[in-house]
Write a protein that holds these residues in place. Structure first.
Motif, PDB file in Angstrom:
ATOM      1  N   ASP A   1      18.026  14.306   5.066  1.00 27.62           N
ATOM      2  CA  ASP A   1      19.015  14.014   6.556  1.00 27.62           C
ATOM      3  C   ASP A   1      17.745  13.224   6.969  1.00 27.62           C
ATOM      4  N   ARG A   2      16.469  13.637   7.547  1.00 28.49           N
ATOM      5  CA  ARG A   2      15.762  12.675   7.953  1.00 28.49           C
ATOM      6  C   ARG A   2      15.514  11.377   7.587  1.00 28.49           C
ATOM      7  N   LEU A   3      15.592  11.178   6.431  1.00 24.88           N
ATOM      8  CA  LEU A   3      15.435   9.786   6.226  1.00 24.88           C
ATOM      9  C   LEU A   3      16.771   8.826   6.227  1.00 24.88           C
ATOM     10  N   GLY A   4      18.029   9.825   6.565  1.00 27.25           N
ATOM     11  CA  GLY A   4      19.191   8.594   6.036  1.00 27.25           C
ATOM     12  C   GLY A   4      19.369   8.810   8.201  1.00 27.25           C
ATOM     13  N   GLU A   5      19.165   9.096   8.959  1.00 27.28           N
ATOM     14  CA  GLU A   5      19.118   9.389  10.638  1.00 27.28           C
ATOM     15  C   GLU A   5      17.725   8.341  10.799  1.00 27.28           C
ATOM     16  N   ALA A   6      17.064   7.903  10.661  1.00 29.79           N
ATOM     17  CA  ALA A   6      15.939   7.096  10.290  1.00 29.79           C
ATOM     18  C   ALA A   6      16.691   5.826   9.787  1.00 29.79           C
TER      19      ALA A   6
ATOM     20  N   LEU B   1       0.837  -0.944   0.030  1.00 27.85           N
ATOM     21  CA  LEU B   1      -0.342   0.287  -0.014  1.00 27.85           C
ATOM     22  C   LEU B   1       1.333   1.381  -0.156  1.00 27.85           C
ATOM     23  N   SER B   2       0.705   2.469  -0.998  1.00 26.28           N
ATOM     24  CA  SER B   2       0.964   3.664   0.268  1.00 26.28           C
ATOM     25  C   SER B   2       0.601   3.863   0.236  1.00 26.28           C
ATOM     26  N   ASP B   3       1.414   5.137   0.890  1.00 28.47           N
ATOM     27  CA  ASP B   3       1.554   5.860   2.573  1.00 28.47           C
ATOM     28  C   ASP B   3       1.091   7.275   2.104  1.00 28.47           C
ATOM     29  N   HIS B   4      -0.237   7.432   2.043  1.00 24.79           N
ATOM     30  CA  HIS B   4      -0.608   8.404   1.726  1.00 24.79           C
ATOM     31  C   HIS B   4      -2.120   9.611   2.918  1.00 24.79           C
TER      32      HIS B   4
ATOM     33  N   GLY C   1       3.228  -4.512   3.334  1.00 25.43           N
ATOM     34  CA  GLY C   1       4.250  -3.907   3.267  1.00 25.43           C
ATOM     35  C   GLY C   1       3.754  -2.132   2.711  1.00 25.43           C
ATOM     36  N   SER C   2       4.229  -1.473   2.909  1.00 18.37           N
ATOM     37  CA  SER C   2       4.099  -0.021   2.057  1.00 18.37           C
ATOM     38  C   SER C   2       5.668   0.365   1.307  1.00 18.37           C
ATOM     39  N   LEU C   3       4.767   1.259   0.360  1.00 15.54           N
ATOM     40  CA  LEU C   3       5.312   1.566  -0.808  1.00 15.54           C
ATOM     41  C   LEU C   3       5.579   2.646  -1.289  1.00 15.54           C
ATOM     42  N   VAL C   4       5.651   4.080  -0.481  1.00 13.01           N
ATOM     43  CA  VAL C   4       6.515   4.254   0.852  1.00 13.01           C
ATOM     44  C   VAL C   4       6.015   4.988   2.066  1.00 13.01           C
ATOM     45  N   SER C   5       6.463   4.574   3.145  1.00 14.15           N
ATOM     46  CA  SER C   5       5.718   5.595   4.486  1.00 14.15           C
ATOM     47  C   SER C   5       7.160   7.290   4.102  1.00 14.15           C
ATOM     48  N   SER C   6       6.439   8.313   4.393  1.00 14.40           N
ATOM     49  CA  SER C   6       7.058   9.434   4.372  1.00 14.40           C
ATOM     50  C   SER C   6       7.849   8.838   6.112  1.00 14.40           C
ATOM     51  N   VAL C   7       9.253   9.746   5.386  1.00 14.47           N
ATOM     52  CA  VAL C   7       9.543   9.498   7.431  1.00 14.47           C
ATOM     53  C   VAL C   7       9.001  10.860   7.719  1.00 14.47           C
ATOM     54  N   THR C   8       8.570  11.990   7.549  1.00 17.89           N
ATOM     55  CA  THR C   8       8.389  13.193   7.945  1.00 17.89           C
ATOM     56  C   THR C   8       6.509  12.667   8.685  1.00 17.89           C
ATOM     57  N   PHE C   9       6.061  11.666   8.385  1.00 19.42           N
ATOM     58  CA  PHE C   9       4.906  10.843   9.075  1.00 19.42           C
ATOM     59  C   PHE C   9       4.957  10.289  10.836  1.00 19.42           C
TER      60      PHE C   9
ATOM     61  N   ALA D   1      11.818  10.203   1.221  1.00 14.35           N
ATOM     62  CA  ALA D   1      11.395  11.402   2.064  1.00 14.35           C
ATOM     63  C   ALA D   1      10.953  11.559   2.032  1.00 14.35           C
ATOM     64  N   GLY D   2       9.400  11.379   1.199  1.00 11.23           N
ATOM     65  CA  GLY D   2       8.126  12.742   1.133  1.00 11.23           C
ATOM     66  C   GLY D   2       8.459  13.491   0.043  1.00 11.23           C
ATOM     67  N   TYR D   3       6.933  13.671  -0.530  1.00  5.36           N
ATOM     68  CA  TYR D   3       7.317  15.032  -1.163  1.00  5.36           C
ATOM     69  C   TYR D   3       6.212  15.196  -1.694  1.00  5.36           C
ATOM     70  N   PHE D   4       5.024  14.763  -1.443  1.00  3.69           N
ATOM     71  CA  PHE D   4       3.561  15.615  -1.030  1.00  3.69           C
ATOM     72  C   PHE D   4       2.913  16.127  -0.338  1.00  3.69           C
ATOM     73  N   GLU D   5       3.381  17.586  -0.954  1.00  2.00           N
ATOM     74  CA  GLU D   5       3.288  18.769   0.062  1.00  2.00           C
ATOM     75  C   GLU D   5       1.807  18.915   0.657  1.00  2.00           C
ATOM     76  N   PRO D   6       0.547  18.819  -0.111  1.00  2.00           N
ATOM     77  CA  PRO D   6      -0.860  19.466   0.368  1.00  2.00           C
ATOM     78  C   PRO D   6      -0.993  19.198   2.225  1.00  2.00           C
ATOM     79  N   GLU D   7      -0.007  17.393   1.557  1.00  3.43           N
ATOM     80  CA  GLU D   7      -1.017  16.412   2.580  1.00  3.43           C
ATOM     81  C   GLU D   7      -0.340  16.754   4.519  1.00  3.43           C
ATOM     82  N   HIS D   8       0.614  17.241   3.845  1.00  3.80           N
ATOM     83  CA  HIS D   8       0.875  17.763   5.064  1.00  3.80           C
ATOM     84  C   HIS D   8       0.573  18.693   5.953  1.00  3.80           C
ATOM     85  N   ARG D   9       0.518  19.795   4.474  1.00  2.00           N
ATOM     86  CA  ARG D   9      -0.660  21.225   5.232  1.00  2.00           C
ATOM     87  C   ARG D   9      -2.010  20.866   5.426  1.00  2.00           C
ATOM     88  N   ALA D  10      -2.346  19.510   5.053  1.00  2.40           N
ATOM     89  CA  ALA D  10      -3.942  19.103   5.494  1.00  2.40           C
ATOM     90  C   ALA D  10      -3.635  18.965   6.934  1.00  2.40           C
ATOM     91  N   TYR D  11      -2.322  17.983   7.356  1.00  4.11           N
ATOM     92  CA  TYR D  11      -2.598  17.643   9.009  1.00  4.11           C
ATOM     93  C   TYR D  11      -1.978  18.150   9.636  1.00  4.11           C
TER      94      TYR D  11
END
Length: 328
Positions: free
Chosen positions: A127-132, A35-38, A70-78, A105-115
């Motif tokens: 950077d966050r993805l590498g550390e995660a 599944l996607s993760d959005h 599994g996830s294809l893929v989960s955003s590290v920002t979530f 790393a995540g890429y879809f900005e509108p979903e971040h604003r929405a929540y």
């Protein structure tokens, strides 16, 4: 070539939709259901709303028995990676070791604003993805009874018990992907068990009558990942390369074309390779991808695959066996 099912529930799906689809994919003999993760739709009004991918996968782990999930893929920002490590390990245990962990790393900005989720600049997201990736694998691989500490620019873990451990050891297979030329191959070399490739030019929904294999770009990206692995002393043969495709298969041209009609996908968008034809023609169309080194393909599916059951059942019955995969 191994074949799995992939669907994007963000444009509207219920848990029941996804559960019934996963069970049907398992019945047909597919190797995986991812599944996607959005959190917000790419098109339409998104009714009845998104399903959280890890909550959903926990349920699917109990509703299925064989198919990988599994996830294809989960955003590290979530999600904070410390808690994400716990979540993924627990779902892996619930499935008895059938989870695939895709993260990006995540890429879809509108979903971040929405929540109300912070959306840093792309450099910080990587950077966050590498550390995660480093801290999640560190938590999973720490010996039981040993504490784990991590200090990065964005995340800090102090004296963590590093529990629970996933069912799979040292952890679920990690899926990365992308078209970056430096940081993406470097992260894949260090952490990825699978690298998911973009294999066609982007095109609008509905314009799916021919595949546009970007063989030079795909081969170059594979070479970059393999080269990065060799540079750190890792055998690149340990990395699986995969792709996604919208597939219309039928015994007549009309049946095959009808299977990829955008109306079947209930507003789900698609920007990848499209294969259309008889079972024999689909096998031939997959040949060039296999020659590039791609050994896994994700078939794009609507939120309810029973709406196109004939398409997915025919693929399983007459295409899978050509690649040494026999439906169960």
């Amino acid at each position: 070539m191994e074949c799995r099912i992939f669907t994007d529930p963000s444009n509207g799906a219920t848990y029941q939709d996804l559960s019934e689809s996963a069970q049907l994919a398992e019945e047909f003999g597919y190797a995986g259901f991812l599944l996607s993760d959005h959190y917000a739709p790419f098109a339409g009004d998104g009714q009845p709303g998104p399903t959280d991918v890890w909550t959903t996968l926990a349920g699917l782990a109990r509703d299925t028995s064989r198919i990988r999930l599994g996830s294809l893929v989960s955003s590290v920002t979530f999600r904070h990676p410390g808690s994400l490590a716990i979540i993924v390990a627990q779902v892996d245990a619930m499935s008895r070791g059938r989870i695939e962990f895709g993260i990006g790393a995540g890429y879809f900005e509108p979903e971040h604003r929405a929540y109300g989720i912070p959306f840093p600049a792309v450099g910080e997201r990587f950077d966050r993805l590498g550390e995660a990736l480093e801290l999640i694998t560190g938590l999973w691989r720490s010996p039981t009874g040993q504490r784990y500490t991590f200090t990065g620019e964005h995340y800090r873990l102090i004296d963590s018990p590093a529990l629970p451990k996933p069912w799979q050891s040292p952890g679920p297979p990690i899926i990365l992907g992308g078209t970056g030329k430096k940081r993406t191959p470097a992260l894949a070399a260090r952490f990825a068990d699978e690298f998911n490739l973009q294999t066609s030019r982007r095109r609008a929904p509905g314009k799916h009558q021919r595949s546009e294999l970007m063989s030079r770009d795909v081969a170059a990206q594979i070479d970059l990942v393999r080269g990065a692995a060799e540079a750190i002393g890792r055998d690149p043969a340990g990395i699986t390369f995969s792709m996604s495709a919208l597939v219309g298969v039928g015994h007549t041209a009309g049946q095959a074309t009808a299977a990829i009609d955008p109306e079947n996908y209930a507003w789900q968008t698609f920007d990848g390779t499209t294969l259309v034809g008889s079972p024999a023609q689909i096998v031939d169309q997959l040949g060039p991808y296999a020659e590039l080194g791609i050994t896994r393909v994700y078939l794009r599916a609507p939120r309810r695959i029973d709406s196109l059951a004939d398409n997915f059942e025919l693929f399983a019955a007459e295409v899978l066996p050509q690649f040494g995969s026999t439906p169960r």
